[in-house]
Each structure stands twice: as structure tokens, then as C-alpha cells.
Design a protein around this motif. Sequence first.
Motif, mmCIF file in Angstrom:
data_model
loop_
_atom_site.group_PDB
_atom_site.id
_atom_site.type_symbol
_atom_site.label_atom_id
_atom_site.label_comp_id
_atom_site.label_asym_id
_atom_site.label_seq_id
_atom_site.Cartn_x
_atom_site.Cartn_y
_atom_site.Cartn_z
ATOM 1 N N ARG A 1 0.423 6.259 -7.028
ATOM 2 C CA ARG A 1 -0.747 7.118 -7.139
ATOM 3 C C ARG A 1 -0.334 8.584 -7.237
ATOM 4 O O ARG A 1 -0.816 9.333 -8.085
ATOM 5 N N THR B 1 0.822 -1.209 0.000
ATOM 6 C CA THR B 1 0.000 0.000 0.000
ATOM 7 C C THR B 1 0.857 1.260 0.000
ATOM 8 O O THR B 1 0.474 2.275 -0.580
ATOM 9 N N GLY C 1 0.968 4.015 -2.935
ATOM 10 C CA GLY C 1 0.787 5.442 -2.678
ATOM 11 C C GLY C 1 1.713 6.275 -3.552
ATOM 12 O O GLY C 1 1.300 7.291 -4.120
ATOM 13 N N ASP D 1 -3.361 4.979 3.684
ATOM 14 C CA ASP D 1 -2.082 5.114 2.968
ATOM 15 C C ASP D 1 -2.304 5.514 1.519
ATOM 16 O O ASP D 1 -1.637 5.038 0.614
ATOM 17 N N TYR D 2 -3.229 6.434 1.350
ATOM 18 C CA TYR D 2 -3.544 6.920 0.017
ATOM 19 C C TYR D 2 -2.342 7.620 -0.611
ATOM 20 O O TYR D 2 -2.081 7.488 -1.791
ATOM 21 N N THR D 3 -1.619 8.398 0.174
ATOM 22 C CA THR D 3 -0.369 9.005 -0.296
ATOM 23 C C THR D 3 0.745 8.624 0.685
ATOM 24 O O THR D 3 0.464 8.287 1.829
ATOM 25 N N SER E 1 0.505 7.862 4.777
ATOM 26 C CA SER E 1 0.947 6.582 5.304
ATOM 27 C C SER E 1 1.912 6.792 6.473
ATOM 28 O O SER E 1 1.777 6.155 7.529
#
Lengths: 316, 306
Positions: free
Chosen positions: A94, A87, A91, A266-268, A272
Motif C-alpha cells: 500500500r 496484513t 501495508g 496495519d494500514y502502513t 503495524s
Amino acid sequence: MSTSVKPGRARSGTAGRGRRGGRPDRKAWAFLGPFLALYLFAMVVPVLYAVYQSMLKVERSGPMGLGEPSVGFAGFENYSLALQQETFVDGFGRVLLFGIVQVPVMLLLALVLALLLDQVSHRWAGLLRATYFLPYGIPGVVATILWGFLYVPGVSPITSVLGDLGFQPDFLGYDSVLWSIANIVVWQFAGYNMLIIIAQLKSVPQELYEAARIDGAGPWQTALRIKIPLVRPALVLTTVFSIIGTMQLFAEPLVLKKVAPAVTTDYTPNLSAYFDAFANANLYLAAAKSVILAVVAMVLSFGFLSLVTRRQRSER
Amino acid sequence: MSATGTRPRTGTEVAGSPPATPAPRPRRAPRPGRILLVAVLTAAALYFLLPVYWLVIAATKSNDSLYGSFGLWFDDPRLWDNLSRVFSYDGHVYLRWMLNSLLYAGVGAVLATLLSAAAGFALAKYNFAGREAVFTFVLAGVLLPSTALALPLYLMFSKLELTNTYWGVLIPSVVSPFGVYLCRIYAEAAVPDTLLEAARVDGAGEGRIFFSLVLRIMTPALVTVFLFQFVHIWNNYFLPLVMLSDDRKYPITLGLVTWQQAADRVPELTQYTIGGAFVSVIPLAVAMLVLQRFWQTGLTEGSVKE
């Protein structure tokens, strides 16, 4: 400003100073001292400290690891742990995808607006410039709160108008929320970048336009052949700032998280690291992630800089 | 190259009648182009104003009509009532946040500007061993993302027991490598060596020269650095978020998010978040409109040199 510098004298002053045994030059450190001290204390040492912390781990001793926890040396364990976390790496992917789309879109918009403003009368240009620049003064979290309301069905006038027209937009869905965040960032910073580009446009000597006009260049040609090449340094500067900004994406996803389930902890990379430190209480892993983030950001922006300067050199 | 940035080139006289004073520059694109130009510029203006317009409307609404009425038009306006609730909620905590933001951003930006000016001046106008090394070292700080730094800062400051103090936010805020960079470039171009020489011959000390002469000459750059840093601190969210736990020390950004996040439990907080955002946007929006011209000046200095 630069007009007050007498040509020929600009550099010779240092030679004259030597006559007094360079005494004034020693004072330089007195001027530099306060800044350097704080720079070391609030930027350099924390980074070193984070590097140190990232090499530590909690060890439990005793039977079945139930004894007193103690802090031991971990080497690069935290780094490999972080990089094995799918993840966390996702991130980065992404944020990279985000940057590849958002930065060009924003800078193109800024450039187009700057060039167009150059074509309108002075009075309108001032008013419009101020309008475009306005979002920069609104903090990222406040901007996100505002756009959040404009994204959420039920409150948003946008979804209600589009709904009447037969569209069912889902701004907060799994695939779209990243671009909804991108929209917020574009909204905030396009005007700011536009202003930097305008500043550079203004520094272009007017005779150049005059000459172009006499040579029969229309507004399109003037823009493409003269203005855009001339604002290149401003574009380089804004790109570097945008790359750095993209890497630190944090407040926007954190605030949108409340209304968008697609935004995970933990999108970025920055999110995270934050959740590791404050929700999972793993400071050492968080330190490693921060260091990775800083290194990647510096490598990207420095890499971009050396890429453009090298190409510039080979063009000459 | 730079002096043109400050002055509105065509000046204030334009305010009269545009056709009476033919611009010296080639203006007036052909007709179809003209329409496209106006269309694009207007569309952009609507895009940038939309959330702000929504905010103004929403700030006048009750919590119910926020959900029950069309977002882009008024519904039973009650702005004063809303705002007085924003200010009085939770023992006037909102006022406290405003003052905190002002303190962090105001004091932080003034100190950052002074430190940057002194360092930039030293790097521009003195010859000493290690000058370029120091400059490169500072430039690296420009490329370091400030939020990647916030966690390391927290780790170190918690060891020093500086977390949850005003210092925890203020100290990092006064360091602006970008400010040093701008000040150096500006001082190099604007402060004449002959002037420094003359002042020295007259017996002025270096400190006196800096405070009474150099700072004055560098004013345009200093305004830029101040504004840049002020907005940076005012808008900052991550640093206060990790540093502060006591909500009486929060700046406005942190406070508003706290309200927004708590609106599930306390529904009226939705309205307070909107009202609070409305009030917080006004001072900076006004400052942006008034001061945007200064931005241009200093920022050119930075980019031209690249």
C-alpha cells in the motif's frame, strides 16, 4: 558565501598547517565529539538494540506453558513471523503504491509552480511562494485533523458543494481514503519541495537565460531545455526525502482512522509496528518490523540515488 | 552559485511601478500563456489556503453551527469566547502544551544547530584519519527514517528509564545528521583556510576561532539548520507519542490529537480541537512567512552539491 573563497588557496591551507605538526587537526575530534556521542546514543545504538530485541521472544516453561515467562533467543523467528503476516506485507504494498503515485504528483506540482513563479513579477512571486509554503509549517497531525473535517460529510463544505452539484464523493471509502491521505501529504510538502527547486533555479547564472533569449528560445523552450535539466539535483534530493517520508507514513492514517473505518491497525508498516508494541504488547515483533521498515527505506532511497548517479555518469 | 539565493535579485526597488523599471530578464509571456499562468497560480493558491481558511471560519463557530452551517462562511462569530474556553479547559492544559512544544523545539533546535555546526566545521576544515568514514557514517543517518527509529528509541529509553521524561523527547531531537551535512558543505565553501591560518598565527585557540569567527561566517547555514530542526521537532508526533504517557508533558501535536480522539465522549472537544489548532497554527504560519527566504539560502547548498 562562496565568493569569499580565494581560488587556489582553498585547498592549500592544509599544507601550511603541517608546519605545526598537524596540531590543530587533532582538535577536530573535540568538535566532532559531542555530536558523534549523541548520534551514537540516540540513533546508532537504538537501531542495534532493536536488532538485538528483534531476535528475542517470550518463552513459557512448565506444564502446558503456564509457568513463568522467560525471554529466550528467537533467531529470525520474529522476522519470518512478520513477513508471514499478510496484513503487514500488504501495508508495504500500500505504501509503495502510495509513493509511486504521490511522489511524482507532488514533485511535478512543485516543479510547475517553481517554474511558473519564475515568470511573474517579483512582488507576486514572493507572496505566492509564501502562500504555497505555508502548509509546511502546519504539523502533519493538525493538517490531517483539518482535512479530516473537510472529508467528513456533514461538516465538510466540499462535500456539501459537490452534493449540490450532484456528486456524491466518498473521501473516506475503502478505495479512496489512501488518495485522501495522499492529498494531505501533497498539500503539506509541495510548497516545501517547490522552495528547494526555486533555490536551485536562483543559482543558475543569468547569462544563460540571456544567451537562450538571444538564440530565440521562448519561455517554454527555456524551461524544458535549460531550467529543468539544471534543477535536476534538487529533484533528486526532494525525491529521496519523499521516498523516506513515504515509508514512514504514520500520523495521517492514525488520525484519519477515527473517521475512516477503512484504515486498519496495519494500514502502513509503521502503524503495524506501533500497534504491535503498544496494543498487542509484542515488543520483539515490533522491533523486527521497525528494522524491516528501516532497511527497506534505506535500500529504496539508496537504490534511487545510485540509479540516478549511475545514469548521470553514463550520460557524460 | 549560492550567493544569489540570499539576495532578492531585483531587490526592494521593484515595489514601485513595474512598467517603469524594465526587468533585465526576458519576462512577459504572450497573452494566452499569461492567462493560463495566472489561472494556475491562483488555483494553486486557493488549494493551499482552503483548509487554513476553513480553520479560521470554523474557529469562530459554536459546536452546533459547526455542523449546521455552511463551512466556508461565518455564522454568529464568537472567537474570543471559543478561545478562552480552549485555554481554560482542563486546568489550562493547552497553555502547558504550547510551552512544552516551545521548549522541545526551541532548546532542541538550538542545541542541534550548535552540534551540527561544530561537527560540520570539523569535517570540512580539519584533516584527520577517518574523516570520510565519519562523514559517510553520518550520511547514513540522513537516510534512516526518523519514525522507524522512534520505536527502537523507546525500547532502549525504557530500559534506561528515560521514557515519560522531557529528556526522552529532547535527546533524540538534538541529533540532526542532515544539519551536519549542510554545515559541512557550507563551511567548505564559506570559511577561508587563510582566515583560520591568520587567527592561529595570532595565537587564537581552536575553540575561540570556532566561537568568535566560524559561527559568525556560518550564520546563514545555521539559520537554515535551526529552522529546519525547529519545524521538524514542532511537527513531530510519533516520537512524543511513544515516549510520553503523562499528558502534562505533551507537545501541542499530541495534545490536539488527544482532544480530537476524545470528542466522542466530550462533544465540546471538537470545538476545542479546532480552536486549539487555530491558535497553534498562528506562530508557525507567521514564522514561515517571515523566514522562508532563509530556507532557500541553505537548502541550495545542500542540493547543489549532489
